[in-house]
Design a protein around this motif. Structure first.
Motif, PDB file in Angstrom:
ATOM      1  N   GLY A  71       2.291  23.127   4.014  1.00 43.66           N
ATOM      2  CA  GLY A  71       2.099  23.462   2.616  1.00 43.66           C
ATOM      3  C   GLY A  71       1.392  22.362   1.850  1.00 43.66           C
ATOM      4  N   ALA A  72       1.238  22.576   0.545  1.00 45.84           N
ATOM      5  CA  ALA A  72       0.520  21.624  -0.302  1.00 45.84           C
ATOM      6  C   ALA A  72       1.247  20.284  -0.375  1.00 45.84           C
ATOM      7  CB  ALA A  72       0.349  22.218  -1.703  1.00 45.84           C
ATOM      8  N   THR A  73       2.579  20.305  -0.388  1.00 45.34           N
ATOM      9  CA  THR A  73       3.336  19.047  -0.486  1.00 45.34           C
ATOM     10  C   THR A  73       3.146  18.199   0.759  1.00 45.34           C
ATOM     11  OG1 THR A  73       5.009  20.147  -1.859  1.00 45.34           O
ATOM     12  CG2 THR A  73       5.619  18.052  -0.836  1.00 45.34           C
ATOM     13  N   VAL A  74       3.251  18.820   1.916  1.00 42.50           N
ATOM     14  CA  VAL A  74       3.056  18.084   3.165  1.00 42.50           C
ATOM     15  C   VAL A  74       1.626  17.577   3.268  1.00 42.50           C
ATOM     16  CG1 VAL A  74       3.099  18.264   5.679  1.00 42.50           C
ATOM     17  CG2 VAL A  74       4.865  19.390   4.312  1.00 42.50           C
ATOM     18  N   PHE A  75       0.677  18.402   2.854  1.00 45.42           N
ATOM     19  CA  PHE A  75      -0.726  17.987   2.890  1.00 45.42           C
ATOM     20  C   PHE A  75      -0.949  16.769   2.001  1.00 45.42           C
ATOM     21  CE2 PHE A  75      -4.985  18.251   0.956  1.00 45.42           C
ATOM     22  CZ  PHE A  75      -5.751  18.067   2.088  1.00 45.42           C
ATOM     23  N   PHE A  76      -0.360  16.764   0.806  1.00 47.64           N
ATOM     24  CA  PHE A  76      -0.508  15.618  -0.099  1.00 47.64           C
ATOM     25  C   PHE A  76       0.090  14.357   0.516  1.00 47.64           C
ATOM     26  CE2 PHE A  76       1.221  12.974  -3.549  1.00 47.64           C
ATOM     27  CZ  PHE A  76       0.046  12.690  -4.246  1.00 47.64           C
ATOM     28  N   LYS A  77       1.247  14.485   1.150  1.00 49.26           N
ATOM     29  CA  LYS A  77       1.859  13.325   1.808  1.00 49.26           C
ATOM     30  C   LYS A  77       0.967  12.801   2.937  1.00 49.26           C
ATOM     31  CE  LYS A  77       6.680  14.595   0.865  1.00 49.26           C
ATOM     32  NZ  LYS A  77       7.989  14.981   1.474  1.00 49.26           N
ATOM     33  N   ARG A  78       0.389  13.716   3.677  1.00 51.38           N
ATOM     34  CA  ARG A  78      -0.499  13.299   4.767  1.00 51.38           C
ATOM     35  C   ARG A  78      -1.711  12.538   4.237  1.00 51.38           C
ATOM     36  NH1 ARG A  78      -1.105  17.688   9.653  1.00 51.38           N
ATOM     37  NH2 ARG A  78       1.073  17.671  10.337  1.00 51.38           N
ATOM     38  N   VAL A  79      -2.277  13.018   3.134  1.00 55.24           N
ATOM     39  CA  VAL A  79      -3.439  12.337   2.547  1.00 55.24           C
ATOM     40  C   VAL A  79      -3.051  10.934   2.086  1.00 55.24           C
ATOM     41  CG1 VAL A  79      -5.055  12.363   0.601  1.00 55.24           C
ATOM     42  CG2 VAL A  79      -4.604  14.463   1.888  1.00 55.24           C
ATOM     43  N   MET A  80      -1.920  10.810   1.416  1.00 55.84           N
ATOM     44  CA  MET A  80      -1.507   9.521   0.876  1.00 55.84           C
ATOM     45  C   MET A  80      -1.159   8.520   1.973  1.00 55.84           C
ATOM     46  SD  MET A  80      -1.957   9.924  -2.279  1.00 55.84           S
ATOM     47  CE  MET A  80      -1.273   8.367  -2.843  1.00 55.84           C
ATOM     48  N   ILE A  81      -0.722   9.014   3.125  1.00 54.38           N
ATOM     49  CA  ILE A  81      -0.388   8.121   4.240  1.00 54.38           C
ATOM     50  C   ILE A  81      -1.593   7.906   5.158  1.00 54.38           C
ATOM     51  CG2 ILE A  81       1.039   7.891   6.321  1.00 54.38           C
ATOM     52  CD1 ILE A  81       3.218   9.458   4.816  1.00 54.38           C
ATOM     53  N   GLY A  82      -2.340   8.967   5.415  1.00 47.03           N
ATOM     54  CA  GLY A  82      -3.417   8.885   6.395  1.00 47.03           C
ATOM     55  C   GLY A  82      -4.613   8.071   5.948  1.00 47.03           C
ATOM     56  N   ILE A  83      -5.048   8.230   4.710  1.00 47.83           N
ATOM     57  CA  ILE A  83      -6.246   7.525   4.250  1.00 47.83           C
ATOM     58  C   ILE A  83      -6.081   6.007   4.296  1.00 47.83           C
ATOM     59  CG2 ILE A  83      -7.696   7.096   2.225  1.00 47.83           C
ATOM     60  CD1 ILE A  83      -7.594  10.027   1.588  1.00 47.83           C
ATOM     61  N   PRO A  84      -4.967   5.433   3.805  1.00 44.19           N
ATOM     62  CA  PRO A  84      -4.820   3.971   3.939  1.00 44.19           C
ATOM     63  C   PRO A  84      -4.829   3.495   5.390  1.00 44.19           C
ATOM     64  CG  PRO A  84      -3.276   4.817   2.313  1.00 44.19           C
ATOM     65  CD  PRO A  84      -3.880   6.006   2.987  1.00 44.19           C
ATOM     66  N   ILE A  85      -4.240   4.287   6.297  1.00 49.82           N
ATOM     67  CA  ILE A  85      -4.248   3.903   7.710  1.00 49.82           C
ATOM     68  C   ILE A  85      -5.673   3.872   8.247  1.00 49.82           C
ATOM     69  CG2 ILE A  85      -3.553   4.606  10.034  1.00 49.82           C
ATOM     70  CD1 ILE A  85      -1.002   5.726   8.822  1.00 49.82           C
ATOM     71  N   ILE A  86      -6.452   4.898   7.917  1.00 45.61           N
ATOM     72  CA  ILE A  86      -7.834   4.961   8.391  1.00 45.61           C
ATOM     73  C   ILE A  86      -8.644   3.785   7.860  1.00 45.61           C
ATOM     74  CG2 ILE A  86      -9.960   6.312   8.266  1.00 45.61           C
ATOM     75  CD1 ILE A  86      -8.137   8.823   8.127  1.00 45.61           C
TER      76      ILE A  86
END
Length: 241
Positions: A122-137
Protein backbone atom coordinates in the motif's frame (compact mmCIF):
# COMPACT_ATOMS: atom_id res chain seq x y z
CA UNK A 1 -0.26 3.15 -30.04
CA UNK A 2 2.99 3.24 -28.11
CA UNK A 3 5.00 2.08 -31.13
CA UNK A 4 3.39 4.79 -33.29
CA UNK A 5 4.32 7.46 -30.76
CA UNK A 6 7.90 6.23 -30.55
CA UNK A 7 8.27 6.15 -34.34
CA UNK A 8 6.80 9.65 -34.62
CA UNK A 9 9.12 10.96 -31.91
CA UNK A 10 12.13 9.42 -33.64
CA UNK A 11 11.14 11.01 -36.96
CA UNK A 12 10.68 14.42 -35.35
CA UNK A 13 14.08 14.17 -33.65
CA UNK A 14 15.73 13.25 -36.95
CA UNK A 15 14.02 16.14 -38.78
CA UNK A 16 15.00 18.49 -36.00
CA UNK A 17 18.66 17.47 -36.20
CA UNK A 18 18.66 18.13 -39.95
CA UNK A 19 16.85 21.46 -39.51
CA UNK A 20 19.36 22.64 -36.90
CA UNK A 21 22.26 21.64 -39.13
CA UNK A 22 23.63 19.18 -36.57
CA UNK A 23 23.44 16.18 -38.94
CA UNK A 24 22.96 15.54 -42.62
CA UNK A 25 20.22 13.42 -44.18
CA UNK A 26 22.69 10.58 -44.67
CA UNK A 27 23.54 10.66 -40.95
CA UNK A 28 19.89 10.42 -39.93
CA UNK A 29 19.03 7.67 -42.43
CA UNK A 30 22.13 5.69 -41.49
CA UNK A 31 21.28 5.98 -37.79
CA UNK A 32 17.71 4.83 -38.48
CA UNK A 33 18.93 1.80 -40.43
CA UNK A 34 21.45 0.90 -37.70
CA UNK A 35 18.82 1.31 -34.97
CA UNK A 36 16.40 -0.91 -36.88
CA UNK A 37 19.05 -3.62 -37.23
CA UNK A 38 19.82 -3.44 -33.51
CA UNK A 39 16.10 -3.67 -32.69
CA UNK A 40 15.64 -6.72 -34.91
CA UNK A 41 18.69 -8.35 -33.30
CA UNK A 42 17.29 -7.60 -29.83
CA UNK A 43 13.92 -9.19 -30.63
CA UNK A 44 15.84 -12.26 -31.80
CA UNK A 45 17.97 -12.76 -28.69
CA UNK A 46 16.18 -11.05 -25.80
CA UNK A 47 14.50 -14.20 -24.46
CA UNK A 48 17.80 -16.09 -24.38
CA UNK A 49 19.52 -13.09 -22.81
CA UNK A 50 16.83 -12.81 -20.14
CA UNK A 51 17.19 -16.50 -19.36
CA UNK A 52 20.96 -16.18 -19.09
CA UNK A 53 20.80 -13.13 -16.81
CA UNK A 54 18.19 -14.60 -14.48
CA UNK A 55 19.47 -18.17 -14.18
CA UNK A 56 22.82 -18.48 -15.95
CA UNK A 57 26.22 -19.27 -14.45
CA UNK A 58 29.22 -16.92 -14.25
CA UNK A 59 26.94 -14.03 -15.22
CA UNK A 60 28.82 -11.46 -13.11
CA UNK A 61 32.19 -12.38 -14.60
CA UNK A 62 30.77 -12.37 -18.13
CA UNK A 63 29.09 -8.98 -17.75
CA UNK A 64 32.12 -7.40 -16.09
CA UNK A 65 34.26 -8.60 -19.00
CA UNK A 66 31.71 -7.28 -21.49
CA UNK A 67 31.64 -3.88 -19.76
CA UNK A 68 35.43 -3.73 -19.90
CA UNK A 69 35.45 -4.56 -23.60
CA UNK A 70 32.78 -1.94 -24.33
CA UNK A 71 34.75 0.71 -22.49
CA UNK A 72 37.87 0.03 -24.53
CA UNK A 73 35.88 -0.31 -27.76
CA UNK A 74 34.39 3.16 -27.39
CA UNK A 75 36.58 5.81 -29.04
CA UNK A 76 37.96 7.81 -26.12
CA UNK A 77 37.71 11.56 -26.81
CA UNK A 78 40.62 13.92 -26.25
CA UNK A 79 38.39 15.98 -23.94
CA UNK A 80 35.46 14.67 -21.84
CA UNK A 81 32.18 14.54 -23.76
CA UNK A 82 28.63 13.87 -22.52
CA UNK A 83 28.23 10.82 -24.77
CA UNK A 84 31.34 9.14 -23.36
CA UNK A 85 30.16 9.93 -19.83
CA UNK A 86 26.75 8.38 -20.55
CA UNK A 87 28.47 5.34 -22.07
CA UNK A 88 30.59 4.83 -18.95
CA UNK A 89 27.61 5.30 -16.62
CA UNK A 90 25.49 2.86 -18.65
CA UNK A 91 28.19 0.20 -18.45
CA UNK A 92 28.36 0.55 -14.69
CA UNK A 93 24.59 0.53 -14.22
CA UNK A 94 24.16 -2.51 -16.48
CA UNK A 95 26.86 -4.45 -14.60
CA UNK A 96 25.27 -3.68 -11.22
CA UNK A 97 21.72 -4.48 -12.34
CA UNK A 98 22.67 -7.76 -14.03
CA UNK A 99 24.70 -8.87 -11.00
CA UNK A 100 21.88 -8.12 -8.57
CA UNK A 101 19.12 -9.67 -10.66
CA UNK A 102 21.12 -12.83 -11.28
CA UNK A 103 21.63 -13.30 -7.54
CA UNK A 104 18.11 -12.42 -6.36
CA UNK A 105 15.73 -12.93 -9.30
CA UNK A 106 13.71 -15.73 -7.72
CA UNK A 107 13.36 -13.76 -4.48
CA UNK A 108 12.77 -10.14 -5.50
CA UNK A 109 12.36 -9.74 -9.27
CA UNK A 110 9.95 -12.39 -10.53
CA UNK A 111 6.36 -11.85 -11.64
CA UNK A 112 4.96 -12.74 -8.21
CA UNK A 113 6.62 -9.85 -6.38
CA UNK A 114 4.08 -7.24 -5.16
CA UNK A 115 3.86 -4.15 -7.35
CA UNK A 116 3.14 -0.55 -6.46
CA UNK A 117 -0.35 -0.06 -4.94
CA UNK A 118 -1.01 -3.81 -4.79
CA UNK A 119 -2.89 -4.96 -1.67
CA UNK A 120 0.40 -6.23 -0.20
CA UNK A 121 2.17 -2.94 -0.98
CA UNK A 122 0.00 0.00 0.00
CA UNK A 123 0.85 3.70 0.01
CA UNK A 124 2.15 3.61 3.61
CA UNK A 125 4.56 0.77 2.95
CA UNK A 126 5.67 2.41 -0.29
CA UNK A 127 6.41 5.67 1.55
CA UNK A 128 8.46 3.82 4.17
CA UNK A 129 10.41 2.06 1.44
CA UNK A 130 11.21 5.37 -0.27
CA UNK A 131 12.36 6.99 2.97
CA UNK A 132 14.61 4.03 3.80
CA UNK A 133 15.75 2.99 0.33
CA UNK A 134 16.89 6.31 -1.13
CA UNK A 135 19.39 7.13 1.67
CA UNK A 136 20.83 3.61 1.38
CA UNK A 137 21.28 3.98 -2.38
CA UNK A 138 22.96 7.38 -2.00
CA UNK A 139 25.24 6.04 0.74
CA UNK A 140 26.29 3.06 -1.39
CA UNK A 141 27.06 5.38 -4.31
CA UNK A 142 29.40 7.50 -2.20
CA UNK A 143 31.03 4.46 -0.58
CA UNK A 144 31.59 2.85 -3.99
CA UNK A 145 33.15 6.04 -5.28
CA UNK A 146 35.42 6.37 -2.24
CA UNK A 147 36.59 2.76 -2.48
CA UNK A 148 37.24 3.07 -6.22
CA UNK A 149 39.21 6.31 -5.70
CA UNK A 150 41.41 4.46 -3.20
CA UNK A 151 41.73 1.04 -4.85
CA UNK A 152 42.18 1.80 -8.55
CA UNK A 153 45.19 4.15 -8.22
CA UNK A 154 46.74 1.74 -5.73
CA UNK A 155 46.34 -1.26 -8.06
CA UNK A 156 47.64 0.66 -11.06
CA UNK A 157 50.61 1.86 -9.03
CA UNK A 158 51.42 -1.68 -7.87
CA UNK A 159 51.42 -3.15 -11.38
CA UNK A 160 53.24 -0.18 -12.88
CA UNK A 161 50.48 1.27 -15.07
CA UNK A 162 50.63 5.07 -15.31
CA UNK A 163 47.39 6.89 -14.55
CA UNK A 164 45.78 10.23 -15.14
CA UNK A 165 42.81 11.94 -13.54
CA UNK A 166 41.12 15.23 -14.31
CA UNK A 167 38.65 15.39 -11.45
CA UNK A 168 38.57 12.53 -8.95
CA UNK A 169 42.00 11.95 -7.42
CA UNK A 170 45.13 13.78 -6.40
CA UNK A 171 48.57 12.59 -7.52
CA UNK A 172 49.27 9.06 -6.28
CA UNK A 173 52.10 8.74 -3.78
CA UNK A 174 55.13 7.02 -5.27
CA UNK A 175 54.32 8.06 -8.82
CA UNK A 176 56.01 10.89 -10.63
CA UNK A 177 53.16 13.18 -11.60
CA UNK A 178 53.01 15.97 -14.10
CA UNK A 179 50.21 18.52 -13.98
CA UNK A 180 48.95 19.61 -17.38
CA UNK A 181 46.44 22.41 -17.68
CA UNK A 182 43.62 21.73 -20.11
CA UNK A 183 43.27 24.29 -22.86
CA UNK A 184 39.49 24.28 -22.71
CA UNK A 185 38.54 24.82 -19.07
CA UNK A 186 41.79 25.33 -17.19
CA UNK A 187 41.46 22.13 -15.14
CA UNK A 188 44.54 20.26 -14.06
CA UNK A 189 45.03 16.74 -15.35
CA UNK A 190 47.39 14.55 -13.31
CA UNK A 191 49.32 11.89 -15.18
CA UNK A 192 51.41 9.22 -13.54
CA UNK A 193 54.78 8.33 -15.08
CA UNK A 194 55.88 5.18 -13.29
CA UNK A 195 57.34 2.64 -15.67
CA UNK A 196 56.70 -1.06 -15.32
CA UNK A 197 56.63 -4.38 -17.15
CA UNK A 198 52.91 -4.26 -17.91
CA UNK A 199 53.28 -0.71 -19.13
CA UNK A 200 55.87 -1.81 -21.67
CA UNK A 201 53.55 -4.56 -22.92
CA UNK A 202 50.17 -2.83 -23.02
CA UNK A 203 50.97 0.87 -23.26
CA UNK A 204 52.95 2.10 -26.23
CA UNK A 205 54.32 4.74 -26.34
CA UNK A 206 55.18 5.03 -22.61
CA UNK A 207 53.57 8.49 -22.44
CA UNK A 208 50.09 6.97 -22.68
CA UNK A 209 48.28 6.49 -19.39
CA UNK A 210 45.07 4.99 -18.06
CA UNK A 211 42.25 7.43 -17.27
CA UNK A 212 41.37 6.24 -13.79
CA UNK A 213 38.26 8.46 -13.73
CA UNK A 214 36.58 6.03 -16.13
CA UNK A 215 37.04 3.07 -13.79
CA UNK A 216 35.87 5.12 -10.81
CA UNK A 217 32.65 6.07 -12.58
CA UNK A 218 31.97 2.48 -13.63
CA UNK A 219 32.35 1.15 -10.09
CA UNK A 220 30.38 4.04 -8.65
CA UNK A 221 27.36 3.43 -10.87
CA UNK A 222 27.69 -0.34 -10.56
CA UNK A 223 27.46 -0.02 -6.77
CA UNK A 224 24.47 2.30 -7.05
CA UNK A 225 22.48 0.01 -9.35
CA UNK A 226 23.42 -3.10 -7.36
CA UNK A 227 22.06 -1.42 -4.24
CA UNK A 228 18.75 -0.76 -6.02
CA UNK A 229 18.17 -4.34 -7.18
CA UNK A 230 19.73 -6.37 -4.35
CA UNK A 231 20.83 -4.53 -1.21
CA UNK A 232 17.73 -2.39 -0.69
CA UNK A 233 15.29 -5.32 -1.26
CA UNK A 234 17.31 -7.34 1.28
CA UNK A 235 16.93 -4.50 3.79
CA UNK A 236 13.18 -4.33 3.12
CA UNK A 237 12.92 -8.08 3.68
CA UNK A 238 14.79 -7.90 6.98
CA UNK A 239 12.51 -5.05 8.11
CA UNK A 240 9.40 -6.88 6.80
CA UNK A 241 8.40 -3.99 4.54
Amino acid sequence: MVISLLVTLSLLIGIGRIYLGMHSLIDVVGAAVLATMILIFWFTVHERLDSFVTSGKNVTFFWASLALLLLFAYPTPELPTPSFGFHVAFNGVAAGVVTGINRTFSEFHNEHVPRLLDPHLGATVFFKRVMIGIPIIIAVKFVSKALAKWLLPLICNLIGVPIKSSSYIQPVKGVTVSAVKSKGDGQLSFSGRQSGYLQKIFLSPPEESYDVDTGIRVLQYAGLSWAVVELVPLVFKSMRL
